[in-house]
Design a protein around this motif. Structure first.
Motif, PDB file in Angstrom:
ATOM      1  N   TYR A  60     104.930  49.475  17.134  1.00  0.00           N
ATOM      2  CA  TYR A  60     104.856  50.909  17.428  1.00  0.00           C
ATOM      3  C   TYR A  60     104.615  51.645  16.117  1.00  0.00           C
ATOM      4  CZ  TYR A  60     106.088  55.590  19.040  1.00  0.00           C
ATOM      5  OH  TYR A  60     106.057  56.924  19.346  1.00  0.00           O
ATOM      6  N   ALA A  61     103.775  52.677  16.146  1.00  0.00           N
ATOM      7  CA  ALA A  61     103.487  53.549  14.995  1.00  0.00           C
ATOM      8  C   ALA A  61     102.707  52.837  13.901  1.00  0.00           C
ATOM      9  CB  ALA A  61     104.777  54.138  14.413  1.00  0.00           C
ATOM     10  N   THR A  62     102.080  51.730  14.236  1.00  0.00           N
ATOM     11  CA  THR A  62     101.333  50.988  13.225  1.00  0.00           C
ATOM     12  C   THR A  62      99.824  51.133  13.355  1.00  0.00           C
ATOM     13  OG1 THR A  62     101.320  48.996  14.617  1.00  0.00           O
ATOM     14  CG2 THR A  62     103.154  49.246  13.070  1.00  0.00           C
ATOM     15  N   GLU A  63      99.337  51.688  14.473  1.00  0.00           N
ATOM     16  CA  GLU A  63      97.887  51.781  14.688  1.00  0.00           C
ATOM     17  C   GLU A  63      97.385  53.118  14.157  1.00  0.00           C
ATOM     18  OE1 GLU A  63      96.811  48.738  15.675  1.00  0.00           O
ATOM     19  OE2 GLU A  63      98.988  48.521  15.462  1.00  0.00           O
ATOM     20  N   LEU A  64      96.255  53.080  13.434  1.00  0.00           N
ATOM     21  CA  LEU A  64      95.813  54.247  12.676  1.00  0.00           C
ATOM     22  C   LEU A  64      94.359  54.611  12.976  1.00  0.00           C
ATOM     23  CD1 LEU A  64      97.234  53.206   9.183  1.00  0.00           C
ATOM     24  CD2 LEU A  64      98.288  54.783  10.825  1.00  0.00           C
ATOM     25  N   ALA A  65      94.113  55.899  13.165  1.00  0.00           N
ATOM     26  CA  ALA A  65      92.745  56.393  13.076  1.00  0.00           C
ATOM     27  C   ALA A  65      92.357  56.401  11.611  1.00  0.00           C
ATOM     28  CB  ALA A  65      92.655  57.807  13.658  1.00  0.00           C
ATOM     29  N   ARG A  66      91.116  56.034  11.318  1.00  0.00           N
ATOM     30  CA  ARG A  66      90.696  56.021   9.928  1.00  0.00           C
ATOM     31  C   ARG A  66      89.229  56.399   9.852  1.00  0.00           C
ATOM     32  NH1 ARG A  66      90.644  51.688  13.457  1.00  0.00           N
ATOM     33  NH2 ARG A  66      89.533  49.881  12.645  1.00  0.00           N
ATOM     34  N   PRO A  67      88.775  56.767   8.656  1.00  0.00           N
ATOM     35  CA  PRO A  67      87.385  57.187   8.517  1.00  0.00           C
ATOM     36  C   PRO A  67      86.458  55.989   8.423  1.00  0.00           C
ATOM     37  CG  PRO A  67      88.466  57.253   6.400  1.00  0.00           C
ATOM     38  CD  PRO A  67      89.524  56.887   7.402  1.00  0.00           C
ATOM     39  N   ASP A  68      85.190  56.271   8.444  1.00  0.00           N
ATOM     40  CA  ASP A  68      84.178  55.285   8.075  1.00  0.00           C
ATOM     41  C   ASP A  68      84.233  55.198   6.544  1.00  0.00           C
ATOM     42  OD1 ASP A  68      81.844  54.027   7.201  1.00  0.00           O
ATOM     43  OD2 ASP A  68      80.637  54.827   8.844  1.00  0.00           O
ATOM     44  N   PHE A  69      84.863  54.153   6.032  1.00  0.00           N
ATOM     45  CA  PHE A  69      85.095  54.078   4.589  1.00  0.00           C
ATOM     46  C   PHE A  69      83.796  53.982   3.796  1.00  0.00           C
ATOM     47  CE2 PHE A  69      89.326  52.634   6.055  1.00  0.00           C
ATOM     48  CZ  PHE A  69      90.124  53.495   5.307  1.00  0.00           C
ATOM     49  N   VAL A  70      82.783  53.376   4.361  1.00  0.00           N
ATOM     50  CA  VAL A  70      81.496  53.303   3.670  1.00  0.00           C
ATOM     51  C   VAL A  70      80.909  54.705   3.528  1.00  0.00           C
ATOM     52  CG1 VAL A  70      79.117  52.465   3.828  1.00  0.00           C
ATOM     53  CG2 VAL A  70      81.026  50.928   4.344  1.00  0.00           C
ATOM     54  N   ALA A  71      80.861  55.457   4.626  1.00  0.00           N
ATOM     55  CA  ALA A  71      80.327  56.817   4.567  1.00  0.00           C
ATOM     56  C   ALA A  71      81.185  57.711   3.662  1.00  0.00           C
ATOM     57  CB  ALA A  71      80.255  57.407   5.974  1.00  0.00           C
ATOM     58  N   LEU A  72      82.495  57.520   3.709  1.00  0.00           N
ATOM     59  CA  LEU A  72      83.391  58.320   2.870  1.00  0.00           C
ATOM     60  C   LEU A  72      83.120  58.063   1.394  1.00  0.00           C
ATOM     61  CD1 LEU A  72      85.807  60.248   2.688  1.00  0.00           C
ATOM     62  CD2 LEU A  72      87.297  58.240   2.784  1.00  0.00           C
ATOM     63  N   ALA A  73      82.998  56.794   1.011  1.00  0.00           N
ATOM     64  CA  ALA A  73      82.704  56.488  -0.394  1.00  0.00           C
ATOM     65  C   ALA A  73      81.369  57.075  -0.812  1.00  0.00           C
ATOM     66  CB  ALA A  73      82.711  54.973  -0.602  1.00  0.00           C
ATOM     67  N   GLU A  74      80.376  56.965   0.052  1.00  0.00           N
ATOM     68  CA  GLU A  74      79.057  57.496  -0.285  1.00  0.00           C
ATOM     69  C   GLU A  74      79.076  59.015  -0.431  1.00  0.00           C
ATOM     70  OE1 GLU A  74      76.769  55.773   2.871  1.00  0.00           O
ATOM     71  OE2 GLU A  74      76.302  53.944   1.712  1.00  0.00           O
ATOM     72  N   ALA A  75      79.994  59.671   0.292  1.00  0.00           N
ATOM     73  CA  ALA A  75      80.127  61.122   0.131  1.00  0.00           C
ATOM     74  C   ALA A  75      80.616  61.491  -1.267  1.00  0.00           C
ATOM     75  CB  ALA A  75      81.085  61.676   1.180  1.00  0.00           C
ATOM     76  N   PHE A  76      81.312  60.556  -1.925  1.00  0.00           N
ATOM     77  CA  PHE A  76      81.742  60.745  -3.314  1.00  0.00           C
ATOM     78  C   PHE A  76      80.694  60.216  -4.301  1.00  0.00           C
ATOM     79  CE2 PHE A  76      85.899  60.935  -1.207  1.00  0.00           C
ATOM     80  CZ  PHE A  76      86.530  61.948  -1.909  1.00  0.00           C
ATOM     81  N   ASP A  77      79.521  59.842  -3.794  1.00  0.00           N
ATOM     82  CA  ASP A  77      78.463  59.266  -4.617  1.00  0.00           C
ATOM     83  C   ASP A  77      78.886  57.922  -5.203  1.00  0.00           C
ATOM     84  OD1 ASP A  77      75.898  59.170  -5.688  1.00  0.00           O
ATOM     85  OD2 ASP A  77      76.505  60.127  -7.563  1.00  0.00           O
ATOM     86  N   VAL A  78      79.677  57.179  -4.441  1.00  0.00           N
ATOM     87  CA  VAL A  78      80.108  55.845  -4.836  1.00  0.00           C
ATOM     88  C   VAL A  78      79.410  54.840  -3.930  1.00  0.00           C
ATOM     89  CG1 VAL A  78      82.065  54.245  -4.947  1.00  0.00           C
ATOM     90  CG2 VAL A  78      82.346  56.616  -5.711  1.00  0.00           C
ATOM     91  N   PRO A  79      78.641  53.908  -4.488  1.00  0.00           N
ATOM     92  CA  PRO A  79      77.953  52.912  -3.648  1.00  0.00           C
ATOM     93  C   PRO A  79      78.948  52.099  -2.823  1.00  0.00           C
ATOM     94  CG  PRO A  79      77.117  52.863  -5.906  1.00  0.00           C
ATOM     95  CD  PRO A  79      78.333  53.742  -5.916  1.00  0.00           C
ATOM     96  N   ALA A  80      78.612  51.845  -1.558  1.00  0.00           N
ATOM     97  CA  ALA A  80      79.530  51.136  -0.671  1.00  0.00           C
ATOM     98  C   ALA A  80      78.735  50.290   0.303  1.00  0.00           C
ATOM     99  CB  ALA A  80      80.413  52.129   0.083  1.00  0.00           C
ATOM    100  N   ARG A  81      79.399  49.235   0.783  1.00  0.00           N
ATOM    101  CA  ARG A  81      78.769  48.369   1.774  1.00  0.00           C
ATOM    102  C   ARG A  81      79.837  47.786   2.686  1.00  0.00           C
ATOM    103  NH1 ARG A  81      76.150  43.892  -2.021  1.00  0.00           N
ATOM    104  NH2 ARG A  81      76.139  45.628  -3.493  1.00  0.00           N
TER     105      ARG A  81
END
Length: 546
Positions: free
Chosen positions: A484-505
């Protein structure tokens, strides 16, 4: 044009430089602006982070890689409090950090409550429960002496974080004091008592089945060579704790590696007629959750007096690990090379391998092997509290001493990425640093993707995305039948990193080694996201059913 007036903040910065500091970590705030104004006129490098928690974790990473105290500048109240989780980790793992924090103006200190912004009832007393040493400066004439003392306390065994706070008005007032001259710090030398060394030698010389537990104190004191010499003279199996990865050669015939959460290892240690514990308090993680019950004599070498004999009766030697191991190695008689100890080590490691082979853990071993193969031998790695890190504690071959670091001192989330950034600050031009997080822990540090990009730090961040707090999911399911309380909504980490101009895959277990190697070879920050549901190996301590 008139010269810029020197102020109390300049005395702080000049003292840090005089003590040998090269880099300052921090996050500015209203009461601390005098510190940052002075820093702007100094030769010290500034590494600014987006939160005080991450700034403190970064200072921790810098100090672990360099062995030098890391200065950390913080503001009053909320800024100070946000650093405490990271300072708890530094205290638990004996990491030298010198915090310089601001305070409200002197007129509001003591019993008076004047309603200053950020005001705490007693900031120093609150922080003192976490750090090794805490003082409040009352005047400019106290600044240099207080910082010199703090630096020496941080570097004296056991290492640890220290706290010096300076009121805002003291930082801002002009000063007539002369520029601070360099004075080499003199940390306390914690040498072993000669009668205790002699008694330890007597016990070890009489041992038929000696064994050694090497803890983080071996790494911090630079005692690896002395440990190797002593182990080979005694023909003693050596297990390294999770905080001492790389302190003893992984493939050495006497190396039990780090399988501390395995009952076969525990039983081997219990069977020793003399168990030498060096640089470890034998806490929960180092004793297979306090299931270790030595049947022979115990010798414990520990720089932290509070940890000496705190879990097991022993011949306690309150001393630096390197000084004591060198004394022992130079005095014990060489035991006969008969292959018995090496055979015992091989048997234990074979039993560990057989146990894992029966648990259907091929994916987990494949992922860890891929990370190991991709990472250069001399590259540091920093691991958050995530399932892959729990695997690495036991199974990771750290090929240089201290090259694997984790938050296992205090066990807080969010350590891996900012600590890796701090290490990268110290290693500019010297190769990459790896950070490993789960998706839950990664959310603590995403703001400092901006820091990584702004400073051009050579860190590759591997995020293992399993959709929640994976280790807590396992714990709850095992204990209660459901999580219980362990499941998380999270972002698209690749898109998030790219928004910071950090290459991601995004990668897969099959392509992880190649993708991670390419990211590590790419200058500057990079992100690799591995969607995978990993499992822990089953524990093997009494009552586990394994």
């Amino acid at each position: 044009m008139s010269a810029v007036a020197r102020r109390g903040g300049d005395l702080v910065v000049e003292t840090l430089a005089a003590l040998g500091a090269t880099t300052v970590f921090g996050e500015p705030g209203q009461h601390a602006l005098g510190l940052f104004d002075a820093l702007s006129r100094s030769s010290l490098q500034y590494a600014g982070f987006r939160t005080e928690l991450d700034a403190a974790f970064a200072a921790d990473g810098f100090a672990r890689v360099t062995g030098r105290p890391a200065p950390l500048m913080l503001s009053t109240g909320p800024g100070a409090l946000q650093s405490l989780a990271a300072l708890q980790e530094a205290a638990a793992a004996s990491v030298p950090i010198v915090v310089v924090a601001s305070q409200i103006p002197s007129a509001g200190l003591g019993a008076r409550r004047r309603g200053f912004l950020h005001e705490l009832r007693d900031q120093r007393a609150l922080v003192a429960q976490v750090v090794k040493h805490a003082v409040q400066v009352q005047s400019q004439s106290q600044i240099s002496s207080a910082l010199q003392e703090a630096w020496e306390v941080a570097l004296s065994a056991p290492h640890g974080p220290v706290w010096v706070e300076v009121p805002q008005d003291v930082l801002l007032a002009t000063t007539t004091l002369p520029r601070v001259e360099p004075v080499p710090p003199s940390p306390r030398v914690l040498a072993p008592r000669p009668e205790l060394v002699a008694e330890a030698v007597r016990l070890l010389d009489g041992a038929d089945r000696p064994a050694i537990i090497a803890g983080g104190g071996v790494v911090r004191s630079g005692a690896e060579a002395a440990l190797l010499e002593l182990a080979e003279r005694l023909r003693a199996p050596v297990v390294t704790t999770f905080g001492a990865k790389g302190a003893f050669p992984w493939g050495h015939p006497l190396s039990l590696q780090s399988w501390l959460e395995d009952w076969h290892t525990t039983e081997c240690l219990q069977d020793a007629d003399v168990l030498l514990v060096v640089g470890s308090g034998l806490g929960e993680l180092s004793s297979n959750y306090h299931s270790l019950r030595p049947r022979g004599r115990v010798i414990q070498i520990e720089a932290d007096l509070g940890k000496l004999e705190s879990n097991h009766a022993a011949l306690g030697v309150h001393a630096d690990a390197q000084l004591t191991l060198e004394a022992l190695a130079g005095a014990v008689a060489a035991h006969e090379v008969d292959g018995v100890a090496e055979k015992r080590v091989a048997e234990v490691l074979a039993l560990v391998a057989d146990r894992l082979a029966g648990q259907d853990l091929g994916l987990e071993q494949q992922v860890l092997d891929a990370v190991r193969a991709a990472l250069p031998d001399d590259a540091p790695s920093f691991w958050d509290m995530t399932i892959l890190a729990y695997w690495a504690w036991s199974a990771w071959d750290a090929r240089t001493s201290g090259s694997m670091q984790s938050a296992q001192g205090a066990g807080g989330l969010g350590y891996g990425f900012p600590a890796a950034l701090g290490a990268a600050v110290s290693r500019a031009g010297s190769g990459p640093v790896l950070a490993v997080s789960g998706d839950g822990g990664a959310m603590y540090g995403v703001a400092d993707l901006a820091t990584a990009r702004q400073l051009g730090l050579d860190v590759t961040w591997l995020i293992v995305d399993d959709g929640g707090y994976g280790i807590l999911r396992e714990y709850m399911t095992g204990a209660f039948g459901a999580a219980y309380a362990t499941e998380l909504a999270r972002p698209d980490f690749v898109a998030l990193a790219e928004a910071f101009d950090v290459p991601a895959r995004r990668t897969t277990p099959q392509t992880l080694q190649q993708d991670l190697a390419e990211a590590l070879a790419t200058p500057g920050p990079t992100v690799v996201v591995l969607p995978a549901l990993l499992r822990m190996f089953a524990p093997t301590h009494p009552g586990s059913g394994a």
